[in-house]
Design a protein around this motif. Structure first.
Motif, mmCIF file in Angstrom:
data_model
loop_
_atom_site.group_PDB
_atom_site.id
_atom_site.type_symbol
_atom_site.label_atom_id
_atom_site.label_comp_id
_atom_site.label_asym_id
_atom_site.label_seq_id
_atom_site.Cartn_x
_atom_site.Cartn_y
_atom_site.Cartn_z
ATOM 1 N N MET A 1 0.817 -1.148 -0.006
ATOM 2 C CA MET A 1 0.011 0.087 0.013
ATOM 3 C C MET A 1 1.091 1.191 -0.016
ATOM 4 S SD MET A 1 -3.163 -0.854 -0.191
ATOM 5 C CE MET A 1 -2.518 -1.969 -1.460
ATOM 6 N N GLU A 2 2.055 1.174 0.633
ATOM 7 C CA GLU A 2 2.855 2.552 0.686
ATOM 8 C C GLU A 2 3.508 2.560 -0.465
ATOM 9 O OE1 GLU A 2 4.557 5.801 2.678
ATOM 10 O OE2 GLU A 2 3.150 4.172 3.538
ATOM 11 N N ARG A 3 3.762 1.488 -1.135
ATOM 12 C CA ARG A 3 4.493 1.602 -2.661
ATOM 13 C C ARG A 3 3.367 2.032 -3.620
ATOM 14 N NH1 ARG A 3 4.280 -0.518 -7.235
ATOM 15 N NH2 ARG A 3 3.146 -2.527 -6.885
ATOM 16 N N GLU A 4 2.107 1.761 -3.490
ATOM 17 C CA GLU A 4 1.019 2.326 -4.394
ATOM 18 C C GLU A 4 0.721 3.671 -3.942
ATOM 19 O OE1 GLU A 4 -2.548 -0.073 -4.941
ATOM 20 O OE2 GLU A 4 -1.613 -2.149 -4.850
ATOM 21 N N LEU A 5 0.701 3.882 -2.760
ATOM 22 C CA LEU A 5 0.402 5.458 -2.530
ATOM 23 C C LEU A 5 1.616 6.104 -2.893
ATOM 24 C CD1 LEU A 5 -1.460 7.428 -1.026
ATOM 25 C CD2 LEU A 5 0.012 6.835 1.140
ATOM 26 N N ASN A 6 2.852 5.807 -2.937
ATOM 27 C CA ASN A 6 3.843 6.784 -3.262
ATOM 28 C C ASN A 6 3.761 7.118 -4.760
ATOM 29 O OD1 ASN A 6 4.801 7.214 -0.377
ATOM 30 N ND2 ASN A 6 6.316 5.545 -0.715
ATOM 31 N N ALA A 7 3.509 6.130 -5.483
ATOM 32 C CA ALA A 7 3.351 5.852 -6.984
ATOM 33 C C ALA A 7 2.224 7.021 -7.399
ATOM 34 C CB ALA A 7 3.243 4.751 -7.498
ATOM 35 N N ALA A 8 1.112 6.823 -6.533
ATOM 36 C CA ALA A 8 -0.048 7.706 -6.837
ATOM 37 C C ALA A 8 0.393 9.089 -6.734
ATOM 38 C CB ALA A 8 -1.071 7.061 -6.275
ATOM 39 N N LEU A 9 1.002 9.537 -5.661
ATOM 40 C CA LEU A 9 1.296 10.765 -5.207
ATOM 41 C C LEU A 9 2.330 11.346 -6.106
ATOM 42 C CD1 LEU A 9 1.740 10.373 -1.292
ATOM 43 C CD2 LEU A 9 0.122 11.611 -2.462
ATOM 44 N N GLU A 10 3.344 10.735 -6.831
ATOM 45 C CA GLU A 10 4.408 10.958 -7.804
ATOM 46 C C GLU A 10 3.531 11.370 -8.935
ATOM 47 O OE1 GLU A 10 7.944 12.336 -9.196
ATOM 48 O OE2 GLU A 10 7.393 11.668 -7.083
ATOM 49 N N LEU B 1 -1.883 25.847 -8.697
ATOM 50 C CA LEU B 1 -3.409 25.504 -8.174
ATOM 51 C C LEU B 1 -3.976 25.228 -9.251
ATOM 52 C CD1 LEU B 1 -5.329 26.094 -5.624
ATOM 53 C CD2 LEU B 1 -5.744 28.247 -7.094
ATOM 54 N N VAL B 2 -4.866 24.223 -9.204
ATOM 55 C CA VAL B 2 -5.783 23.680 -10.104
ATOM 56 C C VAL B 2 -7.251 23.012 -9.477
ATOM 57 C CG1 VAL B 2 -6.106 21.592 -11.645
ATOM 58 C CG2 VAL B 2 -3.790 22.341 -11.364
ATOM 59 N N GLU B 3 -8.116 23.451 -10.155
ATOM 60 C CA GLU B 3 -9.495 23.123 -9.423
ATOM 61 C C GLU B 3 -9.988 22.201 -10.441
ATOM 62 O OE1 GLU B 3 -12.076 26.296 -8.073
ATOM 63 O OE2 GLU B 3 -10.486 27.646 -7.870
ATOM 64 N N THR B 4 -10.556 20.902 -9.957
ATOM 65 C CA THR B 4 -11.242 20.148 -10.622
ATOM 66 C C THR B 4 -12.748 20.081 -10.032
ATOM 67 O OG1 THR B 4 -10.902 18.296 -9.135
ATOM 68 C CG2 THR B 4 -9.302 18.527 -10.845
ATOM 69 N N GLN C 1 3.205 14.855 -11.030
ATOM 70 C CA GLN C 1 3.331 15.069 -12.431
ATOM 71 C C GLN C 1 2.220 15.650 -13.197
ATOM 72 O OE1 GLN C 1 4.548 11.102 -13.753
ATOM 73 N NE2 GLN C 1 6.500 11.076 -12.589
ATOM 74 N N LEU C 2 1.244 15.182 -13.138
ATOM 75 C CA LEU C 2 -0.039 15.722 -13.696
ATOM 76 C C LEU C 2 -0.277 17.229 -13.257
ATOM 77 C CD1 LEU C 2 -2.326 12.756 -13.269
ATOM 78 C CD2 LEU C 2 -1.266 13.422 -15.173
ATOM 79 N N LEU C 3 0.058 17.662 -12.015
ATOM 80 C CA LEU C 3 0.071 19.172 -11.572
ATOM 81 C C LEU C 3 0.900 19.765 -12.434
ATOM 82 C CD1 LEU C 3 -1.504 20.480 -9.554
ATOM 83 C CD2 LEU C 3 0.234 20.385 -7.908
#
Length: 165
Positions: A42-51, A62-65, A55-57
């Motif tokens: 889960m830590e690996r998946e979370l870190n990948a998602a945060l990264e 500031l980005v509003e969705t 990148q998407l930011l």
């Protein structure tokens, strides 16, 4: 119940206790192993998602969705909470680190003296008759002074059983 029967019951209970403890220890070890593997994944998946989120930011601050307001929060470099020290772990690394710190930055070193009684030596003084024990369990030195906040428990009589073959 006679002596033979109670002794057999005691031996059976000891075996049952040992078997159950082993079973529970094994179950606990398995659960801890599963938990550790889950946490690591889960830590690996979370870190990948945060990264990926970073990148998407991109360069945007500031980005509003439709559901979120996402903004970059830069670390406060003036706050101690921003930093995490990774101090040496191995003995050799610790020795070099301590030597450097003592030589170059002694004000950053806090040396502590730990007072820890050597229990086996105190017990030996009891055995040798240098220390004494009162009926209340107080520990007394050879001068008749009670050693503060120290009591001694003496093992009770044990029945030893050897199984005949």
């Amino acid at each position: 119940m006679n002596l033979e029967e109670i002794t057999k019951e005691i031996e059976d209970l000891r075996q049952l206790i040992g078997a159950k403890k082993n079973l529970y220890d094994n179950q606990i070890a398995q659960i801890v192993e599963v938990k550790t593997a889950f946490s690591r994944e889960m830590e690996r998946e979370l870190n990948a998602a945060l990264e990926l989120q970073k990148q998407l930011l991109g360069d945007e601050e500031l980005v509003e969705t439709a559901n979120f307001v996402i903004r970059k929060e830069h670390p406060n470099l003036k706050s101690r909470a921003t930093y995490k020290l990774n101090l040496p772990k191995t003995k050799e690394e610790k020795v070099r680190f301590e030597h450097y710190m003592k030589e170059e930055h002694p004000e950053l070193i806090k040396e502590e003296v730990i007072v820890k009684p050597i229990q086996n030596d105190i017990k030996q003084l009891l055995v040798d008759g240098v220390f004494h024990l009162t009926e209340e369990g107080l520990l007394i030195d050879d001068n008749g002074m009670a050693i503060p906040n120290t009591t001694v428990d003496v093992k009770g009589i044990e029945v030893k059983v050897k199984v005949k073959e």
